[in-house]
Scaffold this motif. Structure first.
Motif, mmCIF file in Angstrom:
data_model
loop_
_atom_site.group_PDB
_atom_site.id
_atom_site.type_symbol
_atom_site.label_atom_id
_atom_site.label_comp_id
_atom_site.label_asym_id
_atom_site.label_seq_id
_atom_site.Cartn_x
_atom_site.Cartn_y
_atom_site.Cartn_z
ATOM 1 N N LEU A 180 -5.960 -52.489 -32.144
ATOM 2 C CA LEU A 180 -6.171 -53.201 -31.135
ATOM 3 C C LEU A 180 -5.270 -54.391 -30.947
ATOM 4 N N LEU A 181 -4.734 -54.535 -29.991
ATOM 5 C CA LEU A 181 -3.794 -55.753 -29.864
ATOM 6 C C LEU A 181 -4.798 -56.823 -29.089
ATOM 7 N N THR A 222 -5.401 -51.021 -26.543
ATOM 8 C CA THR A 222 -6.006 -50.295 -27.536
ATOM 9 C C THR A 222 -5.637 -49.098 -27.589
ATOM 10 N N THR A 223 -6.101 -48.075 -28.666
ATOM 11 C CA THR A 223 -5.637 -46.781 -28.487
ATOM 12 C C THR A 223 -6.271 -45.983 -27.648
ATOM 13 N N LEU A 224 -5.571 -44.837 -27.073
ATOM 14 C CA LEU A 224 -6.333 -44.006 -26.099
ATOM 15 C C LEU A 224 -6.588 -42.744 -26.670
ATOM 16 N N ASP A 225 -6.278 -42.531 -27.954
ATOM 17 C CA ASP A 225 -6.853 -41.594 -29.006
ATOM 18 C C ASP A 225 -7.193 -41.866 -30.353
ATOM 19 N N LEU A 257 -0.143 -52.167 -22.451
ATOM 20 C CA LEU A 257 -0.485 -52.387 -23.856
ATOM 21 C C LEU A 257 -0.934 -51.501 -25.063
ATOM 22 N N ASP A 258 -1.358 -50.235 -24.142
ATOM 23 C CA ASP A 258 -2.100 -49.577 -24.929
ATOM 24 C C ASP A 258 -1.331 -48.455 -25.947
ATOM 25 N N LEU A 282 -2.440 -57.867 -34.118
ATOM 26 C CA LEU A 282 -2.495 -56.747 -34.173
ATOM 27 C C LEU A 282 -3.631 -56.256 -35.273
ATOM 28 N N LEU A 283 -4.635 -55.543 -34.753
ATOM 29 C CA LEU A 283 -5.879 -55.235 -35.784
ATOM 30 C C LEU A 283 -5.493 -53.575 -35.734
#
Ligand code: KG4
Ligand code: ZN
Length: 319
Positions: A140-141, A157-160, A206-207, A132-133
């Motif tokens: 980010l995974l 990853t993140t959507l926002d 996984l986002d 996990l970053l």
């Protein structure tokens, strides 16, 4: 030894690291105070400050290691992602130093650097692991197969917003100054994390998503009278932090993998660390931006010989 230089955001950093991953010096000059009054990093202000600080910071790192430039075998530098003007200051300094001494230069991706904070002594974690970053700019995974950057696969990853951004925006709503992650962490210790039920976004796969959470805190803060808000700040911080940590831990657990690692500025969060007892977290001093992690990553990155790097460019975001 490797001289690492990092100027991708608002930390001017230089470090000296051996080929075996021992840190001989690790100097970080944070510009946070300079940007606090604007509530975030002002790119042009950051670039100018990097320009003033980069040489003294490199000098200080050499002093700290009891070394001179004669001891440096290669120069590693962050080439992206980050603020383009800020990156160019570090890259130009690295090119000048390397070329003047005909040394090789190693271009390092900042995210690879965060992962490589785990490859330094005494952690020296060996892949494979699920990582996990979580930082101010990224969530980010990752599936990390080996120590190089080419074989790192993005699982989510993140959507926002990034997790660190969610911490910083929440902190701002609670009257804490930028960057507020660590201050929110401290405030949350005096609060009740069950006091408010903040939503953990349900995103497929996984986002991650944090923008709804930030809005929920905004409404909670707006609906409280000023004196009540002052009384409930710690509860709000604790409940908000709980929601972010739940989202992160939930995804890490869903990703599975035998070994888990956590890196990036948010990896310094006390509740996140406590919530992943089996995971390897980057040492506290190496979670937020530093140059030791950049020099570490350089050990697993192809170097460019002099003068092949003179035309090398920086990049603001990953391709
Ligand atoms: O890795 P980093 O230094 O910079 C980027 O690459 O973005 O991460 C900085 C982020 C900021 O958002 C900061 O608020 C957050 O890490 N941070 C924390 C803590 N310490 C730093 N967030 C939560 N809890 C902390 N203890
Ligand atoms: Zn970073």
């Amino acid at each position: 030894m490797i001289l690492g230089i990092e100027t991708s955001c608002d930390e001017t950093a230089a470090a000296l690291v051996t080929q075996h991953g021992r840190i001989l010096a690790n100097v970080v000059a944070s510009q946070a105070d300079l940007h606090a009054k604007y509530g975030g990093v002002v790119p042009e202000v950051a670039s100018r400050r990097h320009l003033e600080l980069v040489t003294p910071v490199i000098r200080e790192a050499l002093d700290e290691a009891g070394a001179t430039l004669d001891d440096v075998g290669s120069v590693a530098v962050t080439t992206g992602p980050g603020l383009i003007g800020a990156l160019l200051v570090g890259l130009s300094a690295a090119k000048a130093l390397a070329w003047a001494r005909r040394l090789p230069l190693v271009p390092v991706d900042h995210l690879h650097g965060h992962i490589a904070s785990l490859f330094l002594e005494p952690t020296s974690l060996d892949p494979p692991f699920t990582c996990l970053l979580a930082s101010g700019g990224h969530t980010l995974l990752l599936d990390v197969r080996d120590r190089g950057w080419e074989n790192v696969r993005v699982l989510g990853t993140t959507l926002d917003d990034a997790a660190g951004e969610a911490f910083d925006k929440g902190a701002r709503l609670l009257g804490l100054s930028y960057p507020g992650g660590a201050a929110l962490d401290a405030l949350a210790r005096d609060g009740d994390s069950e006091a408010y039920a903040f939503p953990v976004a349900r995103v497929p796969g996984l986002d991650f998503s944090f923008s709804g959470l930030k809005t929920a805190l905004l409404y909670a803060v707006r609906d409280l009278p000023a004196d009540e808000l002052e009384r409930r700040r710690a509860d709000l911080a604790a409940s908000y932090q709980r929601a972010i940590v739940r989202a992160l831990v939930g995804r890490v657990e869903a990703a599975g993998g035998e070994r888990i690692a956590v890196v990036g500025g948010v990896a310094a969060n006390s509740e996140l660390r406590a919530s992943l007892p089996g995971a390897t977290a980057a040492p506290l001093g190496l979670c937020t931006d530093n140059a030791a992690m950049i020099a570490s990553a350089a050990r697993y990155t192809e170097r460019l010989d002099s003068p092949d790097y003179l035309g090398l460019d920086a990049y603001a975001s990953a391709a």
